[in-house]
Design a protein around this motif. Structure first.
Motif, PDB file in Angstrom:
ATOM      1  N   SER A  16       0.871  -1.327   0.261  1.00 45.54           N
ATOM      2  CA  SER A  16      -0.199  -0.259  -0.038  1.00 45.54           C
ATOM      3  C   SER A  16       1.475   1.381   0.064  1.00 45.54           C
ATOM      4  CB  SER A  16      -0.825   0.339   1.146  1.00 45.54           C
ATOM      5  OG  SER A  16      -0.325  -0.159   2.280  1.00 45.54           O
ATOM      6  N   ARG A  17      -0.048   2.560  -0.320  1.00 47.63           N
ATOM      7  CA  ARG A  17       1.222   3.714   0.105  1.00 47.63           C
ATOM      8  C   ARG A  17       0.195   4.513   0.581  1.00 47.63           C
ATOM      9  NH1 ARG A  17       1.246   4.718  -6.041  1.00 47.63           N
ATOM     10  NH2 ARG A  17      -0.630   6.323  -5.429  1.00 47.63           N
ATOM     11  N   ASP A  18       0.560   5.421   1.186  1.00 48.22           N
ATOM     12  CA  ASP A  18       0.614   6.562   1.830  1.00 48.22           C
ATOM     13  C   ASP A  18       1.326   8.357   1.523  1.00 48.22           C
ATOM     14  OD1 ASP A  18      -0.210   8.752   3.638  1.00 48.22           O
ATOM     15  OD2 ASP A  18       0.127   7.716   5.090  1.00 48.22           O
ATOM     16  N   ASP A  19       0.214   8.474  -0.101  1.00 47.42           N
ATOM     17  CA  ASP A  19       0.965   9.460   0.003  1.00 47.42           C
ATOM     18  C   ASP A  19       1.134  10.887   0.611  1.00 47.42           C
ATOM     19  OD1 ASP A  19      -1.014   9.062  -3.472  1.00 47.42           O
ATOM     20  OD2 ASP A  19       0.765   8.215  -2.306  1.00 47.42           O
ATOM     21  N   ALA A  20       0.321  10.704   1.637  1.00 45.07           N
ATOM     22  CA  ALA A  20       0.654  12.016   2.323  1.00 45.07           C
ATOM     23  C   ALA A  20       2.338  11.826   2.965  1.00 45.07           C
ATOM     24  CB  ALA A  20      -0.178  11.882   3.464  1.00 45.07           C
ATOM     25  N   LYS A  21       2.793  11.026   3.375  1.00 42.43           N
ATOM     26  CA  LYS A  21       4.421  10.255   3.981  1.00 42.43           C
ATOM     27  C   LYS A  21       4.765   9.802   3.174  1.00 42.43           C
ATOM     28  CE  LYS A  21       1.761   9.262   8.445  1.00 42.43           C
ATOM     29  NZ  LYS A  21       2.149   7.624   9.174  1.00 42.43           N
ATOM     30  N   ASN A  22       4.462   9.727   1.938  1.00 40.56           N
ATOM     31  CA  ASN A  22       5.659   9.840   0.581  1.00 40.56           C
ATOM     32  C   ASN A  22       6.032   8.195   1.176  1.00 40.56           C
ATOM     33  OD1 ASN A  22       6.296  10.136  -2.305  1.00 40.56           O
ATOM     34  ND2 ASN A  22       7.865  10.952  -1.406  1.00 40.56           N
ATOM     35  N   THR A  23       5.477   7.827   0.865  1.00 40.25           N
ATOM     36  CA  THR A  23       5.480   5.958   2.004  1.00 40.25           C
ATOM     37  C   THR A  23       5.250   4.742   1.183  1.00 40.25           C
ATOM     38  OG1 THR A  23       6.338   6.923   4.154  1.00 40.25           O
ATOM     39  CG2 THR A  23       6.235   4.338   4.095  1.00 40.25           C
ATOM     40  N   VAL A  24       5.358   3.835   0.946  1.00 43.83           N
ATOM     41  CA  VAL A  24       5.289   2.767   0.402  1.00 43.83           C
ATOM     42  C   VAL A  24       5.422   1.446   1.784  1.00 43.83           C
ATOM     43  CG1 VAL A  24       5.259   0.857  -1.197  1.00 43.83           C
ATOM     44  CG2 VAL A  24       5.453   3.102  -1.713  1.00 43.83           C
ATOM     45  N   TYR A  25       4.185   0.886   2.147  1.00 45.76           N
ATOM     46  CA  TYR A  25       4.086   0.013   2.981  1.00 45.76           C
ATOM     47  C   TYR A  25       4.468  -1.685   2.356  1.00 45.76           C
ATOM     48  CZ  TYR A  25       3.114   3.846   5.928  1.00 45.76           C
ATOM     49  OH  TYR A  25       3.160   4.883   6.435  1.00 45.76           O
TER      50      TYR A  25
END
Length: 122
Positions: free
Chosen positions: A69-78
């Motif tokens: 998954s991806r959190d665009d606000a944090k610019n992070t992929v999990y």
């Protein structure tokens, strides 16, 4: 561009871990992001990928157990990993590459994180 992979550790079989891949100087939502793993003595293999549009793909060996998954606000992929098995033990790497390239090939990715160790004890 820098990718920082984290979240690895030692877990018992059947347990869960969540890996994170944080990026700097590249907006991950504009690129594909893949997770690969490499066990001792083995080649680096594809685990999962998420495209710039949010579509996800998984290796057969992890399908149904891992979720990218991806959190665009944090610019992070999990990479959420559940029902872990001893054969999941490896160093896990995240990588990013331009859209349109094969997500399965390590040669499609131009920036790599440093890797995070996942050890699953049986």
């Amino acid at each position: 561009v820098q990718l920082q992979a984290s979240g690895g550790g030692l877990v018992q079989a059947g347990g869960s871990l969540r890996l994170s891949c944080a990026a700097s100087r590249r907006t991950l939502s504009s690129y594909g992001v893949g997770w690969f793993r490499q066990a001792p003595g083995k080649e680096r293999e594809f685990v999962a990928a998420i495209s710039w549009s949010g579509g996800s793909t998984y290796a057969d060996s992890v399908k149904g157990r891992f979720t990218i998954s991806r959190d665009d606000a944090k610019n992070t992929v999990y990479l959420q990993m559940k029902s872990l098995k001893s054969e999941d033990t490896a160093v896990y790497y995240c990588a990013t590459g331009a859209p349109g390239r094969s997500i399965y090939s390590i040669y499609s990715y131009d920036y790599w994180g440093q890797g995070t160790q996942v050890t699953v004890s049986s």
